[in-house]
Write a protein that holds these residues in place. Sequence first.
Motif, PDB file in Angstrom:
ATOM      1  N   PRO A  98      -8.973  -6.713 -10.908  1.00 20.92           N
ATOM      2  CA  PRO A  98      -8.930  -7.055 -12.115  1.00 20.92           C
ATOM      3  C   PRO A  98      -7.511  -7.084 -13.016  1.00 20.92           C
ATOM      4  O   PRO A  98      -7.504  -8.039 -13.881  1.00 20.92           O
ATOM      5  CB  PRO A  98     -10.239  -6.484 -12.842  1.00 20.92           C
ATOM      6  N   ALA A  99      -6.786  -6.021 -12.744  1.00 16.73           N
ATOM      7  CA  ALA A  99      -5.667  -5.912 -13.619  1.00 16.73           C
ATOM      8  C   ALA A  99      -4.504  -6.650 -13.228  1.00 16.73           C
ATOM      9  O   ALA A  99      -3.606  -7.012 -14.025  1.00 16.73           O
ATOM     10  CB  ALA A  99      -5.307  -4.506 -13.472  1.00 16.73           C
ATOM     11  N   ALA A 100      -4.574  -7.415 -11.617  1.00 22.65           N
ATOM     12  CA  ALA A 100      -3.482  -8.155 -11.604  1.00 22.65           C
ATOM     13  C   ALA A 100      -3.392  -9.358 -12.188  1.00 22.65           C
ATOM     14  O   ALA A 100      -4.304 -10.244 -12.533  1.00 22.65           O
ATOM     15  CB  ALA A 100      -3.579  -8.468 -10.015  1.00 22.65           C
ATOM     16  N   ALA A 155       5.063  -4.951   3.030  1.00 18.75           N
ATOM     17  CA  ALA A 155       6.096  -6.043   3.746  1.00 18.75           C
ATOM     18  C   ALA A 155       5.493  -7.451   3.635  1.00 18.75           C
ATOM     19  O   ALA A 155       6.402  -8.420   3.406  1.00 18.75           O
ATOM     20  CB  ALA A 155       6.337  -5.803   5.292  1.00 18.75           C
ATOM     21  N   VAL A 156       4.292  -7.734   3.840  1.00 15.85           N
ATOM     22  CA  VAL A 156       3.784  -8.749   3.381  1.00 15.85           C
ATOM     23  C   VAL A 156       3.827  -9.336   1.957  1.00 15.85           C
ATOM     24  O   VAL A 156       4.189 -10.662   1.637  1.00 15.85           O
ATOM     25  CB  VAL A 156       2.437  -8.813   3.796  1.00 15.85           C
ATOM     26  N   PHE A 157       3.371  -8.502   0.993  1.00 16.00           N
ATOM     27  CA  PHE A 157       3.453  -8.701  -0.298  1.00 16.00           C
ATOM     28  C   PHE A 157       4.701  -9.098  -0.852  1.00 16.00           C
ATOM     29  O   PHE A 157       4.898  -9.603  -1.934  1.00 16.00           O
ATOM     30  CB  PHE A 157       2.613  -7.652  -1.063  1.00 16.00           C
ATOM     31  N   ALA A 158       5.744  -8.481  -0.414  1.00 14.84           N
ATOM     32  CA  ALA A 158       7.182  -8.499  -0.916  1.00 14.84           C
ATOM     33  C   ALA A 158       7.665  -9.929  -0.551  1.00 14.84           C
ATOM     34  O   ALA A 158       8.695 -10.386  -0.979  1.00 14.84           O
ATOM     35  CB  ALA A 158       8.144  -7.497  -0.379  1.00 14.84           C
ATOM     36  N   ARG A 159       6.917 -10.887   0.064  1.00 13.49           N
ATOM     37  CA  ARG A 159       7.301 -12.121   0.491  1.00 13.49           C
ATOM     38  C   ARG A 159       6.905 -13.229  -0.462  1.00 13.49           C
ATOM     39  O   ARG A 159       6.827 -14.457   0.009  1.00 13.49           O
ATOM     40  CB  ARG A 159       7.179 -12.719   1.940  1.00 13.49           C
ATOM     41  N   GLY A 160       6.849 -12.961  -1.705  1.00 12.65           N
ATOM     42  CA  GLY A 160       6.320 -13.928  -2.689  1.00 12.65           C
ATOM     43  C   GLY A 160       4.975 -14.660  -2.236  1.00 12.65           C
ATOM     44  O   GLY A 160       4.663 -15.767  -2.553  1.00 12.65           O
ATOM     45  N   ASP A 171     -15.462  -6.074   3.267  1.00 13.72           N
ATOM     46  CA  ASP A 171     -15.131  -4.756   2.254  1.00 13.72           C
ATOM     47  C   ASP A 171     -13.663  -4.630   2.324  1.00 13.72           C
ATOM     48  O   ASP A 171     -12.946  -4.896   3.401  1.00 13.72           O
ATOM     49  CB  ASP A 171     -15.825  -3.626   2.548  1.00 13.72           C
ATOM     50  N   VAL A 172     -13.070  -4.552   1.058  1.00 11.39           N
ATOM     51  CA  VAL A 172     -11.546  -4.062   1.029  1.00 11.39           C
ATOM     52  C   VAL A 172     -11.421  -2.735   0.893  1.00 11.39           C
ATOM     53  O   VAL A 172     -11.887  -2.019   0.022  1.00 11.39           O
ATOM     54  CB  VAL A 172     -10.946  -4.981  -0.360  1.00 11.39           C
ATOM     55  N   GLN A 173     -10.841  -2.060   1.786  1.00 10.83           N
ATOM     56  CA  GLN A 173     -10.535  -0.699   1.932  1.00 10.83           C
ATOM     57  C   GLN A 173      -9.292   0.066   0.766  1.00 10.83           C
ATOM     58  O   GLN A 173      -8.624  -0.864   0.372  1.00 10.83           O
ATOM     59  CB  GLN A 173      -9.860  -0.226   3.217  1.00 10.83           C
ATOM     60  N   PRO A 174      -9.440   1.054   0.140  1.00  9.98           N
ATOM     61  CA  PRO A 174      -8.716   1.507  -0.699  1.00  9.98           C
ATOM     62  C   PRO A 174      -7.076   1.354  -0.433  1.00  9.98           C
ATOM     63  O   PRO A 174      -6.318   1.109  -1.373  1.00  9.98           O
ATOM     64  CB  PRO A 174      -8.992   3.042  -0.823  1.00  9.98           C
ATOM     65  N   PRO A 175      -6.789   1.471   0.670  1.00  8.16           N
ATOM     66  CA  PRO A 175      -5.326   1.428   0.754  1.00  8.16           C
ATOM     67  C   PRO A 175      -4.855   0.079   0.581  1.00  8.16           C
ATOM     68  O   PRO A 175      -3.716  -0.314   0.202  1.00  8.16           O
ATOM     69  CB  PRO A 175      -5.024   1.776   2.281  1.00  8.16           C
ATOM     70  N   PHE A 176      -5.601  -1.024   1.037  1.00  2.82           N
ATOM     71  CA  PHE A 176      -5.449  -2.285   0.719  1.00  2.82           C
ATOM     72  C   PHE A 176      -5.330  -2.574  -0.582  1.00  2.82           C
ATOM     73  O   PHE A 176      -4.226  -3.444  -1.127  1.00  2.82           O
ATOM     74  CB  PHE A 176      -6.700  -3.281   1.407  1.00  2.82           C
ATOM     75  N   LEU A 177      -6.415  -1.966  -1.465  1.00  5.35           N
ATOM     76  CA  LEU A 177      -6.173  -2.155  -2.877  1.00  5.35           C
ATOM     77  C   LEU A 177      -5.319  -1.743  -3.638  1.00  5.35           C
ATOM     78  O   LEU A 177      -4.320  -2.095  -4.545  1.00  5.35           O
ATOM     79  CB  LEU A 177      -7.646  -1.689  -3.500  1.00  5.35           C
ATOM     80  N   ALA A 178      -4.671  -0.444  -3.256  1.00  2.70           N
ATOM     81  CA  ALA A 178      -3.680   0.261  -3.748  1.00  2.70           C
ATOM     82  C   ALA A 178      -2.212  -0.542  -3.516  1.00  2.70           C
ATOM     83  O   ALA A 178      -1.439  -0.543  -4.194  1.00  2.70           O
ATOM     84  CB  ALA A 178      -3.300   1.578  -3.118  1.00  2.70           C
ATOM     85  N   ALA A 179      -2.088  -1.126  -2.354  1.00  2.73           N
ATOM     86  CA  ALA A 179      -0.895  -1.966  -1.929  1.00  2.73           C
ATOM     87  C   ALA A 179      -0.840  -3.111  -2.835  1.00  2.73           C
ATOM     88  O   ALA A 179       0.412  -3.703  -3.354  1.00  2.73           O
ATOM     89  CB  ALA A 179      -0.679  -2.220  -0.587  1.00  2.73           C
ATOM     90  N   ALA A 180      -2.035  -3.713  -3.173  1.00  2.00           N
ATOM     91  CA  ALA A 180      -1.983  -5.068  -3.833  1.00  2.00           C
ATOM     92  C   ALA A 180      -1.772  -4.847  -5.402  1.00  2.00           C
ATOM     93  O   ALA A 180      -0.927  -5.371  -5.865  1.00  2.00           O
ATOM     94  CB  ALA A 180      -3.233  -5.771  -3.665  1.00  2.00           C
ATOM     95  N   GLU A 182      -0.171  -2.281  -6.629  1.00  2.00           N
ATOM     96  CA  GLU A 182       1.267  -1.778  -6.700  1.00  2.00           C
ATOM     97  C   GLU A 182       2.060  -3.355  -6.864  1.00  2.00           C
ATOM     98  O   GLU A 182       3.208  -3.123  -7.604  1.00  2.00           O
ATOM     99  CB  GLU A 182       1.619  -0.819  -5.603  1.00  2.00           C
ATOM    100  N   ALA A 183       1.819  -4.282  -5.893  1.00  2.00           N
ATOM    101  CA  ALA A 183       2.851  -5.329  -6.094  1.00  2.00           C
ATOM    102  C   ALA A 183       2.167  -6.339  -6.791  1.00  2.00           C
ATOM    103  O   ALA A 183       2.933  -7.216  -7.086  1.00  2.00           O
ATOM    104  CB  ALA A 183       2.595  -5.843  -4.433  1.00  2.00           C
TER     105      ALA A 183
END
Length: 392
Positions: A98-100, A155-160, A171-180, A182-183
């Motif tokens: 929700p914060a993105a 590496a994926v999220f850094a490509r625009g 389900d979306v795991q916590p590492p996935f949410l943390a990376a999203a 942060e980006a």
Amino acid sequence: MAPVRSCDHGSQFRLSDRRTLVYRGGDRVPPAPPTRGSARTGTELSRCTGRARRPHQADPPARPDEAKGIPHFVKTSITVRELLAARETALEVQRVTPAASLDGLVSDPEIFNPGLTLAGHAARLTAGRIQVFGETEMSYLDTLPPDQVRRRLEAVFARGVPAVFVSSGQDVQPPFLAAAEEAGIPVFRTPLATADFQQVLKPYLEDVLAPTTSVHGSLADVYGIGLLFTGPSGIGKSECVLGLVQRGHRLVADDLVLVSRRGNDVLMGKAHELQNFHMEIRGIGIIDIASMFGTRATRQRKRVEIIVDLQPWDDAQEYDRTGFGRESTTILGVGIPRLVIPLNPGKNLTVISEVIAMNQLLAYGGVDVPTRFNDGLRRAMNPRDSLIQDYE
């Protein structure tokens, strides 16, 4: 069908200094000058009409602010917020981060599945594409340690990447949410399978991101053929389409036609959303076609198949009388047949328009009327050749 000859001297539009679009009716290619040794000099006689033709003159130099053809504009991108406003219900999405921000730009209608990108092969990852993580991608990430999951996703999220959708209600795991987070990438979850998700979203993206131009004219569906009527203001485009509607055909757009390219060779025309099937008839004013004739007389959009260019009659101009010298004009890089219809008092434009549409239907069925008629004349003038051909 008879071969279509490209016309470089078709309708032209000029972009003035104030950035307004000004229509300029184009002239046909002037006749070639007499060859050496010919007795014809100065004024040249037409073989078909016997009328005097103007001598060949060189084309005037092009002005720097003048561009041939029809200019176009492209909606280069839309925001994720606009995408959700148009398709959130159909996609059944649930926002996971929700914060993105939702201001990321979607600039490519293609929808991308990361696949090998998660394994480090990110060379072909294009910015501006929606990323869809299906069961294959999510199951692969489940096999990796949390720190590797974050590194691969970073590496994926850094490509625009403008937004990520997780399909099949996974389900979306916590590492996935943390990376999203942060980006700053918004993540959504949808119960739709990957293929169903793409079938809902891709047509919308292809529509809003398609190259588009606006054309001054009227578009009608006549016997299933899209006729785009162009010509100078006041020539009678709207009156012609009104007559066609009276005869049972359908209005698509009047006065302003938005034309967009689908794929490489298809042009689709529609009206501006504010027009809403209204027409302007000089001397009467604004009329509502849908209210007068019912919804059967209107159509939301139609493929543009023939341009019918209405022009005032000019005695010095030669017009096609056989169908062999058909011209074409280019809109958004797509060639469209163009018929120049000269107007003089008493000409029944509605019937002529119906004939144009029916002739095109015959051409679609493989019937080339000018060639067939010409072959019949040749057989009549050379009966011996016809007998030899029949004997063989």
